[in-house]
Design an enzyme around this catalytic site. Structure first.
Site, PDB file in Angstrom:
ATOM      1  N   GLU A  43      -1.709  -5.545  -3.818  1.00 23.00           N
ATOM      2  CA  GLU A  43      -0.735  -4.770  -3.043  1.00 23.00           C
ATOM      3  C   GLU A  43       0.339  -5.671  -2.448  1.00 23.00           C
ATOM      4  OE1 GLU A  43      -3.254  -0.891  -1.541  1.00 23.00           O
ATOM      5  OE2 GLU A  43      -3.317  -2.694  -0.286  1.00 23.00           O
TER       6      GLU A  43
ATOM      7  N   ASP B 267       0.836  -1.202   0.000  1.00 20.47           N
ATOM      8  CA  ASP B 267       0.000   0.000   0.000  1.00 20.47           C
ATOM      9  C   ASP B 267       0.874   1.257   0.000  1.00 20.47           C
ATOM     10  OD1 ASP B 267      -2.716   1.341   0.476  1.00 20.47           O
ATOM     11  OD2 ASP B 267      -1.570   2.046   2.196  1.00 20.47           O
TER      12      ASP B 267
END
Length: 226
Positions: free
Chosen positions: A118, A46
């Site tokens: 991610e 992220d």
């Protein structure tokens, strides 16, 4: 795993990183994995994703203020975008899920796919460095930007509706005329009708996007700058 590496266009030196990135918490708990689930990698991914996208927008949209850059970044890294990228890569086929999660459709769940995207990004970053991660992200971001910028800052449907509403008897209708492509990468074509006459047509990866493009086409044919 080899097919996934082909989709990623990257070969891991340490394939255990990729396996960890694909290990959902349900699988990790079921198998008592020493390295745990992909949640830590998701956390790192992220952050890596945010830096890459922010850097790209900062350097390529020099005339946009902070507020607009923030909107654009949010639209590019939202769950909807990330799960779409994951589907293109077919990550769902390789996820390691617990039996219950798997039988309940976890491979198609948007949140699981977005998180896995991610996590895989973080695994690539750890295995190959920032340039590998950047090239991977920009494969998707540059394509997404070709229509996302337009979508974030322009609502062509509303503009067209406002134009048509000047004559109360006129009515707009959006009709899906065709769709093509596999489930993970569909393309939709929509026509916008004024009463019964087609006044515009547009294509997009979602019906909503295709409607916006049809409205934009109609406005252009009317000689109206949205």
């Amino acid at each position: 795993m080899k097919r996934l590496e082909e989709n990623l266009k990257y070969t891991f030196k340490d394939v255990s990183l990729l396996k960890n990135a694909l290990s959902h918490s349900s699988y990790a708990n079921e198998k008592h994995l020493k390295d745990g689930s992909n949640e830590r990698l998701e956390f790192l991914g992220d952050a890596v994703l945010s830096v890459i996208v922010a850097d790209y927008l900062y350097n390529n949209f020099k005339n946009k203020p902070e507020g607009e850059l923030t909107k654009l970044r949010a639209s590019l890294v939202c769950e909807k975008s990330l799960c779409g990228f994951a589907r293109i890569l077919e990550i769902g086929d390789f996820l390691l899920l617990g039996n219950g999660e798997d039988s309940n459709g976890g491979r198609e769940r948007n949140s699981i796919l977005a998180d896995a995207f991610e996590a895989v990004l973080a695994a690539m970053y750890l295995d190959g460095g920032m340039e590998v991660a950047r090239n991977h992200v920009l494969r998707f971001i540059e394509d997404e930007l070709s229509h996302t910028e337009d979508e974030v800052f322009h609502d062509y449907k509303t503009t067209l509706q406002e134009v048509i509403q000047r004559n109360k008897e006129e009515r707009l209708t959006y009709v899906l005329s065709s769709e093509s492509g596999p489930d993970h990468d569909k393309s939709f074509t929509v026509e916008v009708l004024l009463n019964s006459n087609v006044i515009g047509s547009g294509t997009g990866k979602t019906k909503k996007r295709a409607e916006q493009m049809a409205a934009k086409d109609a406005l252009a044919l009317m000689g109206i700058e949205p």
